[in-house]
Design a protein around this motif. Structure first.
Motif, PDB file in Angstrom:
ATOM      1  N   ILE A  17      18.827  42.930  28.281  1.00  0.00           N
ATOM      2  CA  ILE A  17      20.057  43.716  28.234  1.00  0.00           C
ATOM      3  C   ILE A  17      20.842  43.525  29.529  1.00  0.00           C
ATOM      4  O   ILE A  17      20.261  43.450  30.610  1.00  0.00           O
ATOM      5  N   ILE A  18      22.168  43.451  29.395  1.00  0.00           N
ATOM      6  CA  ILE A  18      23.073  43.507  30.540  1.00  0.00           C
ATOM      7  C   ILE A  18      23.782  44.861  30.476  1.00  0.00           C
ATOM      8  O   ILE A  18      24.439  45.174  29.483  1.00  0.00           O
ATOM      9  N   TRP A  19      23.636  45.656  31.534  1.00  0.00           N
ATOM     10  CA  TRP A  19      24.231  46.995  31.575  1.00  0.00           C
ATOM     11  C   TRP A  19      25.471  46.972  32.463  1.00  0.00           C
ATOM     12  O   TRP A  19      25.385  46.615  33.638  1.00  0.00           O
ATOM     13  N   THR A  20      26.641  47.337  31.928  1.00  0.00           N
ATOM     14  CA  THR A  20      27.853  47.404  32.752  1.00  0.00           C
ATOM     15  C   THR A  20      28.740  48.536  32.253  1.00  0.00           C
ATOM     16  O   THR A  20      28.519  49.104  31.172  1.00  0.00           O
ATOM     17  N   ALA A  21      29.787  48.807  33.052  1.00  0.00           N
ATOM     18  CA  ALA A  21      30.855  49.711  32.623  1.00  0.00           C
ATOM     19  C   ALA A  21      32.150  48.928  32.432  1.00  0.00           C
ATOM     20  O   ALA A  21      33.245  49.470  32.558  1.00  0.00           O
ATOM     21  N   THR A  22      32.020  47.635  32.102  1.00  0.00           N
ATOM     22  CA  THR A  22      33.191  46.763  31.984  1.00  0.00           C
ATOM     23  C   THR A  22      33.812  46.753  30.599  1.00  0.00           C
ATOM     24  O   THR A  22      34.899  46.189  30.423  1.00  0.00           O
ATOM     25  N   GLY A  23      33.131  47.335  29.623  1.00  0.00           N
ATOM     26  CA  GLY A  23      33.658  47.296  28.259  1.00  0.00           C
ATOM     27  C   GLY A  23      33.841  45.866  27.789  1.00  0.00           C
ATOM     28  O   GLY A  23      32.948  45.029  27.926  1.00  0.00           O
ATOM     29  N   THR A  24      35.047  45.582  27.257  1.00  0.00           N
ATOM     30  CA  THR A  24      35.359  44.216  26.800  1.00  0.00           C
ATOM     31  C   THR A  24      36.177  43.447  27.825  1.00  0.00           C
ATOM     32  O   THR A  24      36.685  42.366  27.536  1.00  0.00           O
ATOM     33  N   GLY A  25      36.294  43.995  29.036  1.00  0.00           N
ATOM     34  CA  GLY A  25      37.052  43.313  30.085  1.00  0.00           C
ATOM     35  C   GLY A  25      36.445  41.974  30.447  1.00  0.00           C
ATOM     36  O   GLY A  25      35.227  41.789  30.401  1.00  0.00           O
ATOM     37  N   ARG A  26      37.315  41.043  30.818  1.00  0.00           N
ATOM     38  CA  ARG A  26      36.863  39.683  31.107  1.00  0.00           C
ATOM     39  C   ARG A  26      36.909  39.392  32.611  1.00  0.00           C
ATOM     40  O   ARG A  26      37.713  39.957  33.340  1.00  0.00           O
ATOM     41  N   VAL A  27      36.035  38.441  33.028  1.00  0.00           N
ATOM     42  CA  VAL A  27      35.879  38.080  34.435  1.00  0.00           C
ATOM     43  C   VAL A  27      35.845  36.554  34.552  1.00  0.00           C
ATOM     44  O   VAL A  27      35.210  35.889  33.740  1.00  0.00           O
ATOM     45  N   GLY A  28      36.480  36.022  35.589  1.00  0.00           N
ATOM     46  CA  GLY A  28      36.446  34.576  35.843  1.00  0.00           C
ATOM     47  C   GLY A  28      35.231  34.193  36.670  1.00  0.00           C
ATOM     48  O   GLY A  28      35.359  33.701  37.792  1.00  0.00           O
ATOM     49  N   PHE A  29      34.031  34.420  36.133  1.00  0.00           N
ATOM     50  CA  PHE A  29      32.790  34.182  36.873  1.00  0.00           C
ATOM     51  C   PHE A  29      32.798  32.801  37.541  1.00  0.00           C
ATOM     52  O   PHE A  29      33.251  31.818  36.955  1.00  0.00           O
TER      53      PHE A  29
ATOM     54  N   ALA B 153      37.501  48.871  36.799  1.00  0.00           N
ATOM     55  CA  ALA B 153      38.718  48.071  36.944  1.00  0.00           C
ATOM     56  C   ALA B 153      38.672  46.834  36.049  1.00  0.00           C
ATOM     57  O   ALA B 153      39.691  46.440  35.456  1.00  0.00           O
ATOM     58  N   ILE B 154      37.492  46.218  35.922  1.00  0.00           N
ATOM     59  CA  ILE B 154      37.346  45.077  35.013  1.00  0.00           C
ATOM     60  C   ILE B 154      37.666  45.493  33.586  1.00  0.00           C
ATOM     61  O   ILE B 154      38.356  44.773  32.851  1.00  0.00           O
ATOM     62  N   ALA B 155      37.189  46.659  33.195  1.00  0.00           N
ATOM     63  CA  ALA B 155      37.460  47.162  31.844  1.00  0.00           C
ATOM     64  C   ALA B 155      38.955  47.286  31.579  1.00  0.00           C
ATOM     65  O   ALA B 155      39.414  47.151  30.435  1.00  0.00           O
ATOM     66  N   HIS B 156      39.723  47.510  32.655  1.00  0.00           N
ATOM     67  CA  HIS B 156      41.175  47.660  32.530  1.00  0.00           C
ATOM     68  C   HIS B 156      41.918  46.353  32.786  1.00  0.00           C
ATOM     69  O   HIS B 156      43.149  46.360  32.898  1.00  0.00           O
ATOM     70  N   GLY B 157      41.172  45.232  32.905  1.00  0.00           N
ATOM     71  CA  GLY B 157      41.815  43.919  32.988  1.00  0.00           C
ATOM     72  C   GLY B 157      42.027  43.360  34.380  1.00  0.00           C
ATOM     73  O   GLY B 157      42.665  42.309  34.522  1.00  0.00           O
ATOM     74  N   ALA B 158      41.483  43.990  35.416  1.00  0.00           N
ATOM     75  CA  ALA B 158      41.770  43.577  36.790  1.00  0.00           C
ATOM     76  C   ALA B 158      41.268  42.171  37.122  1.00  0.00           C
ATOM     77  O   ALA B 158      41.833  41.510  37.997  1.00  0.00           O
ATOM     78  N   GLU B 159      40.220  41.709  36.443  1.00  0.00           N
ATOM     79  CA  GLU B 159      39.633  40.407  36.777  1.00  0.00           C
ATOM     80  C   GLU B 159      39.856  39.363  35.682  1.00  0.00           C
ATOM     81  O   GLU B 159      39.239  38.299  35.711  1.00  0.00           O
ATOM     82  N   ASP B 160      40.734  39.637  34.769  1.00  0.00           N
ATOM     83  CA  ASP B 160      40.991  38.713  33.649  1.00  0.00           C
ATOM     84  C   ASP B 160      41.993  37.654  34.106  1.00  0.00           C
ATOM     85  O   ASP B 160      43.182  37.705  33.793  1.00  0.00           O
ATOM     86  N   ARG B 161      41.492  36.672  34.875  1.00  0.00           N
ATOM     87  CA  ARG B 161      42.346  35.623  35.426  1.00  0.00           C
ATOM     88  C   ARG B 161      41.489  34.434  35.829  1.00  0.00           C
ATOM     89  O   ARG B 161      40.289  34.570  36.046  1.00  0.00           O
ATOM     90  N   ILE B 162      42.127  33.281  35.916  1.00  0.00           N
ATOM     91  CA  ILE B 162      41.491  32.111  36.498  1.00  0.00           C
ATOM     92  C   ILE B 162      42.473  31.494  37.487  1.00  0.00           C
ATOM     93  O   ILE B 162      43.685  31.654  37.352  1.00  0.00           O
ATOM     94  N   THR B 163      41.929  30.830  38.501  1.00  0.00           N
ATOM     95  CA  THR B 163      42.757  30.176  39.511  1.00  0.00           C
ATOM     96  C   THR B 163      42.357  28.711  39.628  1.00  0.00           C
ATOM     97  O   THR B 163      41.295  28.300  39.161  1.00  0.00           O
ATOM     98  N   ASP B 164      43.217  27.926  40.288  1.00  0.00           N
ATOM     99  CA  ASP B 164      42.927  26.506  40.493  1.00  0.00           C
ATOM    100  C   ASP B 164      42.383  26.225  41.881  1.00  0.00           C
ATOM    101  O   ASP B 164      42.316  25.071  42.308  1.00  0.00           O
ATOM    102  N   THR B 165      41.938  27.263  42.600  1.00  0.00           N
ATOM    103  CA  THR B 165      41.576  27.106  44.011  1.00  0.00           C
ATOM    104  C   THR B 165      40.416  26.140  44.211  1.00  0.00           C
ATOM    105  O   THR B 165      40.450  25.286  45.112  1.00  0.00           O
ATOM    106  N   VAL B 166      39.359  26.251  43.408  1.00  0.00           N
ATOM    107  CA  VAL B 166      38.209  25.352  43.568  1.00  0.00           C
ATOM    108  C   VAL B 166      38.638  23.906  43.360  1.00  0.00           C
ATOM    109  O   VAL B 166      38.317  23.023  44.175  1.00  0.00           O
ATOM    110  N   GLN B 167      39.373  23.642  42.304  1.00  0.00           N
ATOM    111  CA  GLN B 167      39.859  22.282  42.023  1.00  0.00           C
ATOM    112  C   GLN B 167      40.739  21.784  43.169  1.00  0.00           C
ATOM    113  O   GLN B 167      40.609  20.646  43.639  1.00  0.00           O
TER     114      GLN B 167
END
Length: 282
Positions: free
Chosen positions: A153-165, A246-260
């Motif tokens: 099990i993974i336990w979080t309070a993120t709901g369906t919010g997405r993260v750019g792991f 905050a993730i649940a509310h969309g704060a981390e739903d992004r990707i960047t080109d920084t690594v590339q």
């Protein structure tokens, strides 16, 4: 071109510190690997360093030109000990500082955000790395990895919010460039992987790669805060639970080109990370 000089890597046995030290030495740079026990790291000079023991700071800084800063773990107000150290580093001859922060903490924000805000005033050459959540949280010693192994099990309070792991190896690759490129970034760098995933997505990919079912279970902010309080101070637990909210509310739903952009190669996908770290052992 790259700069020369000795780099001090604070937290050299940690997730990004160990990788940064290894990549620096592989590229031929001199590295002082700082940790509380002065643990040997291949190709480096081990040095004892404890944020909370100022008597260890001068020796760690001796002969150092660049420093990779990992804040003290679990400290909700790290500026109180980090800023005096950074002023000491500047006086000792350190020319460039690269700070590990978080995509969830802006300049001037809580915790390490205060250090972020002060850094450009202390050093002419600097960078703040603000990575998203580590992919290794699901494969190493993090609470998520332990609950996956013990409970599936993974336990979080993120709901369906997405993260750019993001893969910690990619964070280290950016850290190496920020430390050694002839021109310092002098910038706030948000680092992500190539895709944003919910924790339901993460559980599904782990299940597919390992062949062992894993699910995501949602908690409330209060439930997660209380769960974390068993492992970290209550103020830090509240901050971490707040990040999930905050993730649940969309704060981390992004990707960047920084690594590339900084490493000239694409960031690793979560599936590729799992296939490398888990696929052959499960």
């Amino acid at each position: 071109m790259t700069t020369t000089g000795t780099a001090l890597v604070i937290g050299a046995t940690g997730t990004t510190g160990s990788r940064t030290a290894a990549q620096l030495t592989a590229a031929g740079h001199r590295v002082k690997a700082a940790s509380r026990q002065a643990t040997p790291v291949v190709g480096t000079e081990p040095v004892r360093f404890d944020w909370h023991d100022p008597s260890t700071h001068a020796a760690a800084l001796d002969g150092v030109h660049h420093v990779y800063l990992i804040p003290p773990v679990g400290d909700s107000e790290p500026a109180a000990i980090m800023l005096p150290f950074l002023r000491q580093a500047r006086t000792a001859g350190v020319r460039r500082a690269v700070l590990l922060s978080s995509s969830a903490i802006p300049e001037g924000g809580p915790a390490v955000g205060t250090v972020h805000q002060a850094l450009p005033g202390l050093f002419e050459q600097w960078a703040v790395l603000r990575p998203s959540w580590f992919m290794q949280n699901f494969t190493g010693t993090h609470a998520h990895a332990r609950s996956i192994r013990d409970e599936r099990i993974i336990w979080t309070a993120t709901g369906t919010g997405r993260v750019g792991f993001v893969d910690a190896d990619d964070i280290a690759a950016v850290a190496v460039r920020a430390l050694t490129d002839e021109q310092a970034p002098n910038a706030d760098l948000v680092l992500t992987g190539p895709e944003a995933l919910s924790h339901d997505d993460v559980a599904a990919v782990i299940t597919e790669v390992t062949g062992r079912p894993v699910v995501h279970r949602s908690l409330s902010y209060e439930q997660l805060r209380d769960r974390l309080t068993a492992h970290v101070p209550v103020e830090f637990a509240a901050m971490l639970a707040g990040m999930d909210r905050a993730i649940a509310h969309g704060a981390e739903d992004r990707i960047t080109d920084t690594v590339q952009r900084l490493t000239d190669r694409p960031p690793r996908t979560f599936r590729a990370l799992l296939e490398r770290e888990l696929g052959c052992s499960n």
